[in-house]
Design an enzyme around this catalytic site. Structure first.
Site, PDB file in Angstrom:
ATOM      1  N   GLY B 137       0.784  -1.109   0.151  1.00 41.38           N
ATOM      2  CA  GLY B 137       0.082   0.136  -0.005  1.00 41.38           C
ATOM      3  C   GLY B 137       0.782   1.281  -0.020  1.00 41.38           C
ATOM      4  O   GLY B 137       0.880   2.051   1.169  1.00 41.38           O
ATOM      5  N   TYR B 138       1.418   1.664  -1.100  1.00 43.52           N
ATOM      6  CA  TYR B 138       2.195   2.809  -1.349  1.00 43.52           C
ATOM      7  C   TYR B 138       1.531   3.834  -2.084  1.00 43.52           C
ATOM      8  O   TYR B 138       0.917   4.793  -1.592  1.00 43.52           O
ATOM      9  CB  TYR B 138       3.366   2.554  -2.217  1.00 43.52           C
ATOM     10  CG  TYR B 138       4.354   1.654  -1.397  1.00 43.52           C
ATOM     11  CD1 TYR B 138       4.506   1.429  -0.111  1.00 43.52           C
ATOM     12  CD2 TYR B 138       5.501   1.188  -2.189  1.00 43.52           C
ATOM     13  CE1 TYR B 138       5.161   0.672   0.451  1.00 43.52           C
ATOM     14  CE2 TYR B 138       6.498   0.218  -1.587  1.00 43.52           C
ATOM     15  CZ  TYR B 138       6.335  -0.206  -0.296  1.00 43.52           C
ATOM     16  OH  TYR B 138       7.338  -0.719   0.238  1.00 43.52           O
ATOM     17  N   SER B 139       0.818   3.487  -3.299  1.00 40.57           N
ATOM     18  CA  SER B 139       0.393   4.618  -4.189  1.00 40.57           C
ATOM     19  C   SER B 139      -1.044   5.031  -3.793  1.00 40.57           C
ATOM     20  O   SER B 139      -1.876   4.385  -3.067  1.00 40.57           O
ATOM     21  CB  SER B 139       0.177   3.949  -5.498  1.00 40.57           C
ATOM     22  OG  SER B 139       1.582   3.630  -5.900  1.00 40.57           O
ATOM     23  N   SER B 171      -1.839  -4.208  -6.080  1.00 32.75           N
ATOM     24  CA  SER B 171      -1.903  -5.507  -6.741  1.00 32.75           C
ATOM     25  C   SER B 171      -2.077  -6.499  -5.628  1.00 32.75           C
ATOM     26  O   SER B 171      -1.771  -6.551  -4.515  1.00 32.75           O
ATOM     27  CB  SER B 171      -0.250  -5.776  -7.400  1.00 32.75           C
ATOM     28  OG  SER B 171      -0.068  -4.702  -8.103  1.00 32.75           O
ATOM     29  N   GLU B 254      12.285  -4.190  -5.166  1.00 29.70           N
ATOM     30  CA  GLU B 254      11.552  -4.262  -5.914  1.00 29.70           C
ATOM     31  C   GLU B 254      11.919  -4.301  -7.419  1.00 29.70           C
ATOM     32  O   GLU B 254      11.736  -5.061  -8.378  1.00 29.70           O
ATOM     33  CB  GLU B 254      10.313  -3.306  -5.940  1.00 29.70           C
ATOM     34  CG  GLU B 254       9.171  -3.621  -6.984  1.00 29.70           C
ATOM     35  CD  GLU B 254       8.053  -2.739  -6.925  1.00 29.70           C
ATOM     36  OE1 GLU B 254       8.028  -1.850  -5.947  1.00 29.70           O
ATOM     37  OE2 GLU B 254       7.082  -2.831  -7.595  1.00 29.70           O
TER      38      GLU B 254
HETATM   39  C1  LIG Z   1       0.241  -3.083 -12.787  1.00 33.28           C
HETATM   40  C2  LIG Z   1       0.593  -2.155 -11.770  1.00 33.28           C
HETATM   41  C3  LIG Z   1       0.859  -2.631 -10.459  1.00 33.28           C
HETATM   42  C4  LIG Z   1       0.975  -1.913  -9.374  1.00 33.28           C
HETATM   43  N1  LIG Z   1       1.160  -2.409  -8.193  1.00 33.28           N
HETATM   44  C5  LIG Z   1       1.103  -1.317  -7.075  1.00 33.28           C
HETATM   45  C6  LIG Z   1       1.048  -1.796  -5.791  1.00 33.28           C
HETATM   46  O1  LIG Z   1       0.785  -3.233  -5.542  1.00 33.28           O
HETATM   47  N2  LIG Z   1       0.980  -1.070  -4.733  1.00 33.28           N
HETATM   48  C7  LIG Z   1       1.459   0.125  -5.035  1.00 33.28           C
HETATM   49  O2  LIG Z   1       1.505   1.169  -3.971  1.00 33.28           O
HETATM   50  N3  LIG Z   1       1.336   0.930  -6.198  1.00 33.28           N
HETATM   51  C8  LIG Z   1       1.372  -0.098  -7.340  1.00 33.28           C
HETATM   52  N4  LIG Z   1       1.118   0.331  -8.652  1.00 33.28           N
HETATM   53  C9  LIG Z   1       1.515   1.951  -8.540  1.00 33.28           C
HETATM   54  C10 LIG Z   1       2.736   2.373  -9.356  1.00 33.28           C
HETATM   55  O3  LIG Z   1       3.778   2.222  -8.383  1.00 33.28           O
HETATM   56  C11 LIG Z   1       2.308   3.571  -9.900  1.00 33.28           C
HETATM   57  O4  LIG Z   1       1.535   3.800 -10.875  1.00 33.28           O
HETATM   58  C12 LIG Z   1       3.691   4.451 -10.614  1.00 33.28           C
HETATM   59  O5  LIG Z   1       4.581   4.821  -9.389  1.00 33.28           O
HETATM   60  C13 LIG Z   1       3.408   5.621 -11.073  1.00 33.28           C
HETATM   61  O6  LIG Z   1       2.394   6.548 -10.545  1.00 33.28           O
HETATM   62  P1  LIG Z   1       1.136   7.008 -11.300  1.00 33.28           P
HETATM   63  O7  LIG Z   1       0.506   5.971 -11.813  1.00 33.28           O
HETATM   64  O8  LIG Z   1       0.341   7.932 -10.323  1.00 33.28           O
HETATM   65  O9  LIG Z   1       1.624   7.911 -12.428  1.00 33.28           O
HETATM   66  P2  LIG Z   1       1.966   9.452 -12.258  1.00 33.28           P
HETATM   67  O10 LIG Z   1       3.164   9.612 -11.189  1.00 33.28           O
HETATM   68  O11 LIG Z   1       1.031  10.357 -12.368  1.00 33.28           O
HETATM   69  O12 LIG Z   1       2.820   9.669 -13.550  1.00 33.28           O
HETATM   70  C14 LIG Z   1       2.242   9.734 -15.014  1.00 33.28           C
HETATM   71  C15 LIG Z   1       3.243   9.979 -15.957  1.00 33.28           C
HETATM   72  O13 LIG Z   1       4.033  11.134 -15.487  1.00 33.28           O
HETATM   73  C16 LIG Z   1       5.529  10.928 -15.708  1.00 33.28           C
HETATM   74  N5  LIG Z   1       5.970  11.524 -14.341  1.00 33.28           N
HETATM   75  C17 LIG Z   1       5.610  11.953 -13.138  1.00 33.28           C
HETATM   76  N6  LIG Z   1       6.562  12.610 -12.257  1.00 33.28           N
HETATM   77  C18 LIG Z   1       7.489  12.768 -13.169  1.00 33.28           C
HETATM   78  C19 LIG Z   1       8.654  13.384 -13.033  1.00 33.28           C
HETATM   79  N7  LIG Z   1       8.994  13.934 -11.976  1.00 33.28           N
HETATM   80  N8  LIG Z   1       9.450  13.567 -13.991  1.00 33.28           N
HETATM   81  C20 LIG Z   1       9.098  13.147 -15.374  1.00 33.28           C
HETATM   82  N9  LIG Z   1       7.912  12.337 -15.507  1.00 33.28           N
HETATM   83  C21 LIG Z   1       7.116  12.305 -14.511  1.00 33.28           C
HETATM   84  C22 LIG Z   1       5.576   9.494 -15.369  1.00 33.28           C
HETATM   85  O14 LIG Z   1       6.576   8.970 -15.799  1.00 33.28           O
HETATM   86  C23 LIG Z   1       4.336   8.988 -16.140  1.00 33.28           C
HETATM   87  O15 LIG Z   1       4.593   8.617 -17.186  1.00 33.28           O
HETATM   88  C24 LIG Z   1       0.915  -0.589  -9.609  1.00 33.28           C
HETATM   89  C25 LIG Z   1       0.925   0.153 -11.054  1.00 33.28           C
HETATM   90  C26 LIG Z   1       0.941  -0.851 -12.025  1.00 33.28           C
HETATM   91  C27 LIG Z   1       0.783  -0.342 -13.460  1.00 33.28           C
END
Ligand SMILES: Cc1cc2nc3c(=O)[nH]c(=O)nc-3n(C[C@H](O)[C@H](O)[C@H](O)COP(=O)(O)OP(=O)(O)OC[C@H]3O[C@@H](n4cnc5c(N)ncnc54)[C@H](O)[C@@H]3O)c2cc1C
Lengths: 371, 402
Positions: B137-139, B171, B254
């Site tokens: 539970g991070y995001s 996940s 990870e």
């Molecule tokens: C299949 C799957 C499983 C997952 N499982 C887990 C889980 O079990 N637990 C959990 O906590 N999370 C989970 N996640 C979440 C994952 O860690 C996040 O989706 C990821 O860190 C990106 O965050 P976001 O989706 O909010 O995208 P955002 O942070 O909103 O990013 C959107 C876009 O903007 C870009 N961006 C954002 N900030 C910057 C920056 N500073 N510089 C340049 N570009 C930037 C990104 O590269 C991306 O292309 C999962 C994601 C997926 C797809």
């Protein structure tokens, strides 16, 4: 399993680095580039004293008996400095003599090569630039006690500085190899004007050059497999040099990106800049892994072609990108003669097709794996 | 350099092979073993009893948590043996080396490094034996890449924390017994310092899980809501305010698990087979020069990943810590994941449009799933841009952009 350099190898690297930093910094490299001399004799005798030409030659012949991976340590540092030197060409020639030559031939040439008194180089490619055995068309014709060599070689590395040319020739339907003194009658060495002035290469014409049968290295018509193997080792050393050059280009760009300010901040803070640089580091680390492994493979694997091809293909990508981006990060300054960025770029353009382009090596990789 | 293995290591390799021949549930054919059809989530669930038996057999060998210290119940094995084990089981297309995926990949290592003795005793055996599964539970809806901005909060109430807020993209939340959770405990502190890590039972009162369907049609993750959920203070991992350090450690684990190469090597083998059996313009695709160039480039990248992994492993063996370096392979894998699916579908031509279950579908739709699942590896664990930031800032020393 141990995929890293030993303490001795790290010491060698540090020694090479210190030497090149003090004896051949970039302004010295630029002087050598502009000079008319075929190579810098002063630097050559200093590295000979340090034992670099002796490195991979066997101990009985005055060498240090080290492995190709040790040479790669030097090559990477040479690339970092764009050090202009016939060292690697000579190492490949010595490898050919060691692998294919008779004991007498080894005793005749290797001690001099180890001491630096003799510079040898391979003359294999011709105008077709065909890297296969079929590319060797220069004619060897037996004439009593002698063999007459006639034809033209292209892209002969450091032929200008060489004392001895190892010339591949067509004989008995195969490829033979002959040792030809570079100053023999009938040999004409014409320097090529290269896009990359840190390098030297020449066109070598042979007009009925007479050599003895004793100058043939290896069996008549059967030289190709060993020759190709040694050229592969050369390709690995080249790839190591390219990785070093790519790393130097990257570091130059990174340092500039830290100090050049626009919009009130260092340009290295903009992702359009920093992300490209990060990707280049990924390319460099990746090709480094492949090159180091290939340097081990040429001494330990039966058929190291796949490892060699992967190393060369990836190193080209790394240096291409580092060279281009190195210019772009500098803005207009990057386009100036004074800025060093173009030197790495030019080196990349030159090396890309040397020993085979990435496309050539991709194809060869699949063939080597039976596909 | 030395790429040979010692006699002891070779003996271990033989032992692994024998073990796999007897216990690998994918042995002796089957679509997964032939690389013709991936283990998607559904079929994994169907095969659960077999998988549990596999886990048990591994536990008896001490091969789950292979390099974890023996004191906590791990195998106490060396890094090289661990690599051999992974190589061989990858080659044999065996299931993962232990079913409690997140428990093994980063929760366990986190507990071993930051946990109390009591926590180690409570949680580690259940991870090893796959009795308990973990989710992460991070995001949150407002905190993805900028994880440290997270808002889900926990307030101390006597010897309990009371959690309220929301997590997302969690996940496996719907199949997990436990969650490793990041919460804000000190809203006044600088954003990285006010975060704490809690271990939360998913059946606690006030936890609500709402599954989310992904673009590949599967349901791999969920939103998780916390409505005044109470957990005892002894469920805190590390000190209060230390959550960010715990996470950095976990994220490096990870990333390095995502950066692993065995899956890629198998993908390549399968791709090669695909290119031999599919036709393009009247000849086998493997004879098409463009396909050959792309395939060779991918092979080169995978080999680079493998060797870079070995180089970093050697560093670890010599006692160095590996940190930001894992981003190098993570970034390479991101590029490969996308390109593998693209190349496979290009090779299949018109058939590239046919998914699992369709007449004419190739390899039971394996490549279509690949082409629809890559974001798991590319976005999960930190997006490519974030990896680029990590490399630029931590390895090249360029300034932070934010
Ligand atoms: C299949 C799957 C499983 C997952 N499982 C887990 C889980 O079990 N637990 C959990 O906590 N999370 C989970 N996640 C979440 C994952 O860690 C996040 O989706 C990821 O860190 C990106 O965050 P976001 O989706 O909010 O995208 P955002 O942070 O909103 O990013 C959107 C876009 O903007 C870009 N961006 C954002 N900030 C910057 C920056 N500073 N510089 C340049 N570009 C930037 C990104 O590269 C991306 O292309 C999962 C994601 C997926 C797809």
């Amino acid at each position: 399993m141990d995929f890293g350099f030993s303490a001795d190898q790290e010491q060698l690297r540090a020694q090479v680095r210190r030497f090149l930093d003090s004896e051949c910094p970039m302004d010295r490299v630029r002087q050598i580039m502009a000079a008319k001399e075929p190579h810098d004799r002063g630097l050559w005798s200093k590295i000979a004293e340090l034992g670099w030409p002796a490195l991979t030659i066997a101990e009985p012949y005055g060498g240090l008996g080290l492995a190709w991976e040790d040479l790669v340590v030097i090559a990477e540092e040479m690339g970092r400095s764009l050090f202009p030197s016939p060292l690697l060409a000579g190492a490949v020639a010595a490898r050919v003599i060691a692998q294919m030559g008779s004991e007498g031939q080894q005793a005749r040439w290797l001690p001099q090569a180890a001491s630096g008194d003799l510079i040898a180089t391979l003359a294999v490619l011709e105008e077709s630039d065909d890297l296969s055995a079929a590319g060797v068309q220069l004619v060897a014709e037996t004439n009593g006690e002698q063999v007459l060599l006639s034809g033209r070689k292209m892209f002969v590395a450091h032929a200008q500085a060489a004392d001895l040319l190892l010339v591949a020739a067509r004989e008995h339907g195969g490829v033979s190899l002959f040792a030809v003194p570079a100053h023999a009658a009938g040999v004409t060495v014409t320097p090529l004007r290269l896009i990359d002035r840190s390098q030297r290469a020449a066109m070598v014409a042979l007009e009925a050059v007479a050599v003895d049968h004793a100058d043939r290295i290896g069996a008549p018509g059967a030289a190709w497999p060993d020759l190709a193997g040694a050229m592969d080792a050369g390709t690995v050393a080249l790839a190591a040099e390219m990785v070093g050059a790519a790393d130097a280009a990257l570091r130059l760009a990174v340092e500039y990106a830290k100090v050049r300010k626009q919009f009130g901040q260092p340009i290295g803070r903009f992702q359009g800049v920093k992300h490209r640089l990060a990707e280049i580091l990924v390319d460099i680390e990746s090709s480094r892994s492949l090159v180091y492994f290939a340097s081990w493979a040429v001494d330990h694997q039966q058929d190291p072609r796949a490892a060699v091809s992967m190393a060369k293909a990836y190193a080209s990508q790394a240096l291409d990108r580092a060279g281009e981006e190195g210019i772009q990060v500098h803005g207009a300054i990057g386009f100036t003669w004074e800025c060093d960025a173009h030197l790495y770029y030019k080196h990349g353009r030159y090396c890309r097709n040397l020993g085979g382009s990435p496309e050539y090596h991709h194809e060869r990789l699949l063939v080597a794996q039976g596909l | 350099m030395d790429f040979s293995f010692s006699e002891r290591e070779e003996a271990f390799r033989r032992e692994v092979r024998e073990f796999l021949a007897a216990n690998n549930p994918n042995r002796g054919g089957g679509a997964a073993a032939r690389g013709e059809g991936e283990d998607d989530l559904e079929s994994a669930m169907d095969r659960l009893p077999k998988l549990l038996a596999w886990n048990q057999a591994l536990v008896e060998k001490g091969w789950v948590g292979f390099h974890w210290p023996r004191e906590v119940g791990g195998g106490g094995g060396g890094l090289i043996e661990q690599m051999i084990l992974k190589q061989e089981s990858g080659k044999a297309r065996a299931p993962m080396l232990g079913l409690s995926y997140m428990g093994l990949a980063w929760v366990g290592p986190g507990i071993i490094k930051y946990g109390t003795e009591q926590q180690k005793r409570r949680f580690i055996p259940a991870i090893l034996e796959a009795r308990e599964h973990w989710c992460t539970g991070y995001s949150e809806p407002g905190s993805g890449s900028d994880l440290a901005s997270l808002r889900c909060s926990a307030v101390r109430d006597g010897d309990h924390y009371v959690i309220s807020g929301q997590k997302t993209w969690t996940s496996l939340a719907m199949w997990s017994q436990w969650m490793i959770l990041l919460v804000r405990t000190d809203p006044a502190a600088p954003k990285h310092r006010g975060i704490t890590c809690l271990l939360v039972p998913m059946d606690a009162a006030g936890v609500e899980v709402r599954p989310i369907k992904a673009m590949n049609g599967e349901t791999p993750f969920a939103e998780v809501f916390f409505n005044d959920v109470r957990v005892p203070v002894e469920n805190r991992l590390g000190a209060e305010g230390q959550g960010w350090d715990v996470t950095k450690h976990a994220l490096a684990n990870e990333r390095s698990s995502i950066a692993e190469v065995t899956a890629m090597v198998n993908h390549l083998d399968d791709l090669e087979r695909l290119a031999k059996k599919c036709k393009s313009n009247g000849r086998a695709a493997i004879e098409d020069p463009l396909v050959r160039q792309r395939l060779a480039r991918m092979k080169t990248m995978v080999e680079a990943m493998r060797l870079t992994g070995l180089r970093f492993l050697t560093k670890q063996l010599r006692g160095d810590e590996i940190g930001a370096e894992t981003s190098v392979n993570k970034l390479l894998r991101a590029e490969l994941e996308v390109e593998i699916g693209r190349l496979a579908l290009d090779i299949e031509g018109r058939y590239g449009a046919l998914v699992k279950g369709s007449p004419g579908a190739i390899d039971n739709g394996k490549w279509q799933r690949q082409a629809l699942t890559w974001p798991s590896y590319v976005i999960g664990g930190g997006t490519p841009n974030i990896q680029r930031n990590v490399i630029a800032e931590r390895l090249l020393g360029l300034p932070h952009d934010v």
